[in-house]
Design a protein around this motif. Structure first.
Motif, mmCIF file in Angstrom:
data_model
loop_
_atom_site.group_PDB
_atom_site.id
_atom_site.type_symbol
_atom_site.label_atom_id
_atom_site.label_comp_id
_atom_site.label_asym_id
_atom_site.label_seq_id
_atom_site.Cartn_x
_atom_site.Cartn_y
_atom_site.Cartn_z
ATOM 1 N N HIS A 130 0.853 -1.188 0.000
ATOM 2 C CA HIS A 130 0.000 0.000 0.000
ATOM 3 C C HIS A 130 0.886 1.234 0.000
ATOM 4 C CE1 HIS A 130 -3.269 2.779 0.823
ATOM 5 N NE2 HIS A 130 -2.462 3.346 1.710
ATOM 6 N N VAL A 131 0.678 2.092 -0.978
ATOM 7 C CA VAL A 131 1.457 3.324 -1.098
ATOM 8 C C VAL A 131 0.504 4.450 -1.471
ATOM 9 C CG1 VAL A 131 3.312 4.510 -2.334
ATOM 10 C CG2 VAL A 131 3.514 2.066 -1.852
ATOM 11 N N GLU A 132 0.729 5.623 -0.902
ATOM 12 C CA GLU A 132 -0.065 6.780 -1.307
ATOM 13 C C GLU A 132 0.766 8.057 -1.234
ATOM 14 O OE1 GLU A 132 -2.583 8.201 2.549
ATOM 15 O OE2 GLU A 132 -3.320 6.381 1.546
ATOM 16 N N GLU A 133 0.427 8.989 -2.110
ATOM 17 C CA GLU A 133 1.074 10.295 -2.158
ATOM 18 C C GLU A 133 0.029 11.317 -2.596
ATOM 19 O OE1 GLU A 133 3.812 11.980 -1.574
ATOM 20 O OE2 GLU A 133 4.877 10.312 -0.651
ATOM 21 N N SER A 134 0.276 12.589 -2.310
ATOM 22 C CA SER A 134 -0.675 13.627 -2.693
ATOM 23 C C SER A 134 0.065 14.869 -3.174
ATOM 24 C CB SER A 134 -1.582 13.989 -1.513
ATOM 25 O OG SER A 134 -0.824 14.538 -0.449
ATOM 26 N N VAL A 135 -0.679 15.722 -3.881
ATOM 27 C CA VAL A 135 -0.122 16.974 -4.370
ATOM 28 C C VAL A 135 -1.264 17.962 -4.570
ATOM 29 C CG1 VAL A 135 -0.314 16.448 -6.844
ATOM 30 C CG2 VAL A 135 1.506 17.961 -6.043
ATOM 31 N N SER A 136 -0.970 19.233 -4.416
ATOM 32 C CA SER A 136 -1.949 20.287 -4.687
ATOM 33 C C SER A 136 -1.531 21.018 -5.954
ATOM 34 C CB SER A 136 -2.030 21.266 -3.512
ATOM 35 O OG SER A 136 -2.578 20.627 -2.372
ATOM 36 N N ILE A 137 -2.490 21.218 -6.857
ATOM 37 C CA ILE A 137 -2.216 21.829 -8.154
ATOM 38 C C ILE A 137 -3.087 23.067 -8.318
ATOM 39 C CG2 ILE A 137 -2.265 21.475 -10.660
ATOM 40 C CD1 ILE A 137 -1.847 18.506 -10.162
ATOM 41 N N ASP A 138 -2.485 24.137 -8.723
ATOM 42 C CA ASP A 138 -3.201 25.405 -8.870
ATOM 43 C C ASP A 138 -3.893 25.482 -10.233
ATOM 44 O OD1 ASP A 138 -4.159 27.919 -8.306
ATOM 45 O OD2 ASP A 138 -2.301 28.953 -8.855
ATOM 46 N N ARG A 139 -4.775 24.525 -10.463
ATOM 47 C CA ARG A 139 -5.584 24.502 -11.683
ATOM 48 C C ARG A 139 -6.962 23.942 -11.333
ATOM 49 N NH1 ARG A 139 -4.404 27.917 -14.986
ATOM 50 N NH2 ARG A 139 -5.581 26.789 -16.606
ATOM 51 N N PRO A 140 -8.009 24.312 -12.093
ATOM 52 C CA PRO A 140 -9.368 23.836 -11.799
ATOM 53 C C PRO A 140 -9.459 22.314 -11.847
ATOM 54 C CG PRO A 140 -9.416 25.651 -13.371
ATOM 55 C CD PRO A 140 -7.979 25.251 -13.234
ATOM 56 N N LYS A 265 1.966 18.396 -11.750
ATOM 57 C CA LYS A 265 1.709 19.749 -11.239
ATOM 58 C C LYS A 265 2.396 20.796 -12.115
ATOM 59 C CE LYS A 265 2.937 22.558 -7.160
ATOM 60 N NZ LYS A 265 1.613 23.092 -6.758
ATOM 61 N N THR A 266 3.671 20.548 -12.430
ATOM 62 C CA THR A 266 4.433 21.499 -13.240
ATOM 63 C C THR A 266 3.832 21.653 -14.632
ATOM 64 O OG1 THR A 266 6.477 20.999 -12.044
ATOM 65 C CG2 THR A 266 6.703 21.990 -14.229
ATOM 66 N N MET A 267 3.462 20.547 -15.239
ATOM 67 C CA MET A 267 2.924 20.590 -16.599
ATOM 68 C C MET A 267 1.598 21.336 -16.656
ATOM 69 S SD MET A 267 3.908 16.917 -18.282
ATOM 70 C CE MET A 267 3.504 17.541 -19.920
ATOM 71 N N SER A 270 2.126 25.233 -15.589
ATOM 72 C CA SER A 270 2.906 26.010 -16.559
ATOM 73 C C SER A 270 2.219 26.118 -17.910
ATOM 74 C CB SER A 270 4.285 25.367 -16.748
ATOM 75 O OG SER A 270 4.159 24.088 -17.349
ATOM 76 N N GLY A 271 1.167 25.321 -18.100
ATOM 77 C CA GLY A 271 0.465 25.335 -19.374
ATOM 78 C C GLY A 271 1.067 24.421 -20.416
ATOM 79 N N VAL A 272 2.115 23.673 -20.055
ATOM 80 C CA VAL A 272 2.760 22.774 -21.012
ATOM 81 C C VAL A 272 1.789 21.705 -21.491
ATOM 82 C CG1 VAL A 272 4.560 21.029 -21.307
ATOM 83 C CG2 VAL A 272 5.071 23.157 -20.108
#
Length: 278
Positions: A130-140, A265-267, A270-272
């Motif tokens: 069992h593995v989990e990770e999270s991230v917050s992204i500044d996009r809708p 998150k970066t992609m 940044s709009g990439v």
């Protein structure tokens, strides 16, 4: 080995290193001239199919001995019982331990498996990762979900993925099937997958139906103001070669999840991702 110009090597694994050398030898037999193991073991902790392992209680007791007695002849009765009462050897052993590391270092090394019990657990006769990770992204959230679930574009942000192709017709949804090729722990692995939960823009889940790790991968998305929080988790059963290296698999997955979510998150921010789609 490549950097040193070595085509084949004789591997010597001691203690924890024995399993790593065995894993290398099986993964790269053409690069292995010989395999030598000393005091090796398949795993440290007890499991239904590995009754020789130490229980969590036994390991914690050993860690307490290290904390209390480091600098003295710790665990000499286990390592060399015939010399346990030899005062000269006891002094040599104590000095050897004291010069080799501070009390904190051996405790962190010996106890490193205990925190991972939450990530490699026993269910019946099976060991589950069992593995989990999270991230917050500044996009809708809608934008994030759309890109995240675009099966053909997942190699853009999943570092180990080489191919991702749908094998069913129609838009992505419940029951969609697809084939993926990844390179994990040095091995090329092909898996077949099926979407088992699809609830835009909040939940995307699929199960792996073939490959060395069978299980469920789940992405849960939650709106955070104008942004999105993603929780990625996997519950899987390792098999074959990977069953030998459960903790290694779990740790590698956790690092990979964290890195891939940062790429995602970066992609997106940044709009990439949007630009490459156009």
């Amino acid at each position: 080995m490549d950097a040193a110009g070595s085509e084949r090597a004789a591997l010597l694994g001691i203690s924890e290193g024995a399993a790593m050398c065995a894993l290398f030898a099986v993964t790269y037999p053409q690069r292995t001239r010989a395999l030598i193991t000393i005091s090796g073991f398949a795993r440290r902790s007890w499991a239904p199919d590995y009754p020789w392992g130490a229980s969590d209680e036994e390991r914690r007791s050993f860690l307490e001995q290290i904390e209390r007695g480091w600098g003295g002849p710790v665990a000499l009765g286990r390592r060399a019982p015939s010399l346990a009462t030899d005062e000269r050897f006891r002094q040599w052993w104590a000095t050897f331990l004291w010069l080799s590391a501070s009390p904190h270092r051996p405790r962190s090394m010996v106890g490193c498996g205990l925190p991972w019990r939450d990530e490699v657990r026993v269910e019946g006769e099976q060991r589950m990762v069992h593995v989990e990770e999270s991230v917050s992204i500044d996009r809708p959230i809608e934008e994030v979900f759309t890109y995240l679930t675009d099966i053909g574009r997942q190699p853009e942000w999943v570092s180990i993925m080489q191919e991702s192709v749908k094998t069913s017709n129609g838009p992505t949804g419940m029951g969609t099937t697809y084939r993926q090729v990844v390179k994990f722990l040095g091995r090329r692995i092909e898996t077949n997958n099926e979407v088992t939960s699809y609830d835009p823009p909040n939940v995307y889940e699929f199960r792996t139906t073939s490959g060395p790790t069978r299980g469920q991968m789940r992405f849960t998305l939650t709106a955070e103001g104008q942004g999105t929080k993603i929780l990625q988790s996997i519950d899987g059963e390792t098999a074959g070669l990977f069953k030998l290296a459960d903790p290694i698999v779990a740790r590698t997955m956790k690092k990979q999840f964290a890195a891939d979510l940062e790429t995602l998150k970066t992609m997106l921010e940044s709009g990439v991702a949007e630009n490459s789609a156009g």
